[in-house]
Design a protein around this motif. Structure first.
Motif, PDB file in Angstrom:
ATOM      1  N   LYS A   2       0.836  -1.210   0.000  1.00  0.00           N
ATOM      2  CA  LYS A   2       0.000   0.000   0.000  1.00  0.00           C
ATOM      3  C   LYS A   2       0.873   1.263   0.000  1.00  0.00           C
ATOM      4  O   LYS A   2       1.863   1.341   0.733  1.00  0.00           O
ATOM      5  CB  LYS A   2      -0.919  -0.001   1.225  1.00  0.00           C
ATOM      6  CG  LYS A   2      -2.018  -1.047   1.148  1.00  0.00           C
ATOM      7  CD  LYS A   2      -3.192  -0.562   0.345  1.00  0.00           C
ATOM      8  CE  LYS A   2      -4.152  -1.644  -0.111  1.00  0.00           C
ATOM      9  NZ  LYS A   2      -4.713  -2.491   0.921  1.00  0.00           N
ATOM     10  N   TYR A  26       3.475  -1.998   3.303  1.00  0.00           N
ATOM     11  CA  TYR A  26       3.277  -0.578   2.972  1.00  0.00           C
ATOM     12  C   TYR A  26       4.597   0.138   2.731  1.00  0.00           C
ATOM     13  O   TYR A  26       5.655  -0.298   3.180  1.00  0.00           O
ATOM     14  CB  TYR A  26       2.495   0.149   4.086  1.00  0.00           C
ATOM     15  CG  TYR A  26       3.282   0.460   5.342  1.00  0.00           C
ATOM     16  CD1 TYR A  26       3.996   1.649   5.474  1.00  0.00           C
ATOM     17  CD2 TYR A  26       3.318  -0.438   6.400  1.00  0.00           C
ATOM     18  CE1 TYR A  26       4.721   1.933   6.623  1.00  0.00           C
ATOM     19  CE2 TYR A  26       4.031  -0.164   7.568  1.00  0.00           C
ATOM     20  CZ  TYR A  26       4.733   1.022   7.671  1.00  0.00           C
ATOM     21  OH  TYR A  26       5.453   1.310   8.813  1.00  0.00           O
ATOM     22  N   GLU A  78      -2.788   5.589  -1.201  1.00  0.00           N
ATOM     23  CA  GLU A  78      -3.918   4.686  -0.945  1.00  0.00           C
ATOM     24  C   GLU A  78      -4.389   4.782   0.510  1.00  0.00           C
ATOM     25  O   GLU A  78      -5.556   4.521   0.806  1.00  0.00           O
ATOM     26  CB  GLU A  78      -3.517   3.245  -1.246  1.00  0.00           C
ATOM     27  CG  GLU A  78      -3.185   3.026  -2.719  1.00  0.00           C
ATOM     28  CD  GLU A  78      -2.525   1.680  -2.950  1.00  0.00           C
ATOM     29  OE1 GLU A  78      -3.227   0.750  -3.365  1.00  0.00           O
ATOM     30  OE2 GLU A  78      -1.311   1.579  -2.686  1.00  0.00           O
ATOM     31  N   LYS A 100      -9.723   4.868   5.004  1.00  0.00           N
ATOM     32  CA  LYS A 100      -8.321   4.895   4.527  1.00  0.00           C
ATOM     33  C   LYS A 100      -7.494   5.894   5.311  1.00  0.00           C
ATOM     34  O   LYS A 100      -6.344   6.161   4.973  1.00  0.00           O
ATOM     35  CB  LYS A 100      -8.276   5.337   3.048  1.00  0.00           C
ATOM     36  CG  LYS A 100      -9.251   4.640   2.141  1.00  0.00           C
ATOM     37  CD  LYS A 100      -8.690   3.318   1.711  1.00  0.00           C
ATOM     38  CE  LYS A 100      -9.659   2.542   0.855  1.00  0.00           C
ATOM     39  NZ  LYS A 100      -9.486   1.104   1.015  1.00  0.00           N
ATOM     40  N   ALA A 182      -3.107  -2.058   6.202  1.00  0.00           N
ATOM     41  CA  ALA A 182      -2.472  -2.250   4.891  1.00  0.00           C
ATOM     42  C   ALA A 182      -2.659  -3.681   4.374  1.00  0.00           C
ATOM     43  O   ALA A 182      -2.626  -3.911   3.168  1.00  0.00           O
ATOM     44  CB  ALA A 182      -0.980  -1.911   4.988  1.00  0.00           C
TER      45      ALA A 182
END
Ligand code: GRF
Length: 197
Positions: A2, A26, A78, A100, A182
């Motif tokens: 992510k 991530y 993201e 998010k 994530a």
């Protein structure tokens, strides 16, 4: 993996921990500060991460948030992580990143939302405090909690001593919580933090 953007206003110790803990789940791809010269910007630059200063002064909240939103979208973020970001975000921004967008708060939420947390914990005579990572919702510090960590409050604590003790657990907690998000092990569903194995 992510793509994560981190919003800061200050020293960026949580940012540093998030950078150090990056793994296959991530990557921090952008750090935005509303404060020019924030120490956290150096931490990002040292790690080779793109930084952006977007001052909030002289702008409406909506105009500032739109600028931040534009930069996040342009960078392909993201997930958005607030790490000592000292601005309240507008409802529109928060809704646009629903599920998010996460924050860390130095109390055991839902107790002690808002500011002067450590002062209030000491005044109340609490023996336990800590930190909470939560999904951001329009109401301040009111979003569903993803993870908490506790620390003892000592009888002779000053707000600063307590803040330092809480920060130690924050630096471990925040990357752990981000990794849950994530890897889709936690999601915001119908206003609740829902966990899967
Ligand atoms: C942390 O205590 C965090 O919980 C609060 O602001 C502080 C940020 O510190 N929201 P830093 O900028 O990560 O060093």
């Amino acid at each position: 993996m992510k793509r994560v953007a981190v919003l800061i206003s200050g020293r960026g110790s949580n940012l540093g921990a998030l950078i150090a803990a990056q793994d296959a789940s991530y990557r921090v791809i952008l750090v935005i500060s509303n404060v020019e010269g924030a120490a956290g910007l150096d931490k990002a630059q040292t790690a080779g991460i793109a930084t952006l200063v977007i001052p909030h002064t002289g702008k409406t909240r909506e105009a500032f948030d739109a600028e931040v939103d534009g930069a996040l979208r342009a960078a392909g973020a993201e997930l958005v992580v607030l790490a000592g970001f000292m601005r309240i975000l507008s409802d529109g921004f928060v809704r646009g990143w629903e599920g998010k967008l996460i924050n860390i708060h130095p109390s055991l939420l839902p107790a002690y939302r808002g500011t002067r947390v450590h002062e209030r914990v000491i005044e109340a005579g609490d023996v336990l405090s800590g930190a909470s990572v939560h999904f951001v919702v329009p109401e301040l510090d009111a979003g569903p909690v993803i993870a908490r960590a506790t620390v003892p409050v000592h009888p002779d604590d000053t707000p600063q001593a307590l803040a330092e003790r809480v920060l130690v657990v924050e630096l471990k907690l925040y990357p752990e919580a981000l990794k849950l998000l994530a890897t889709d092990k936690v999601a915001l569903k119908n206003g609740l933090a829902v966990f899967t194995a």
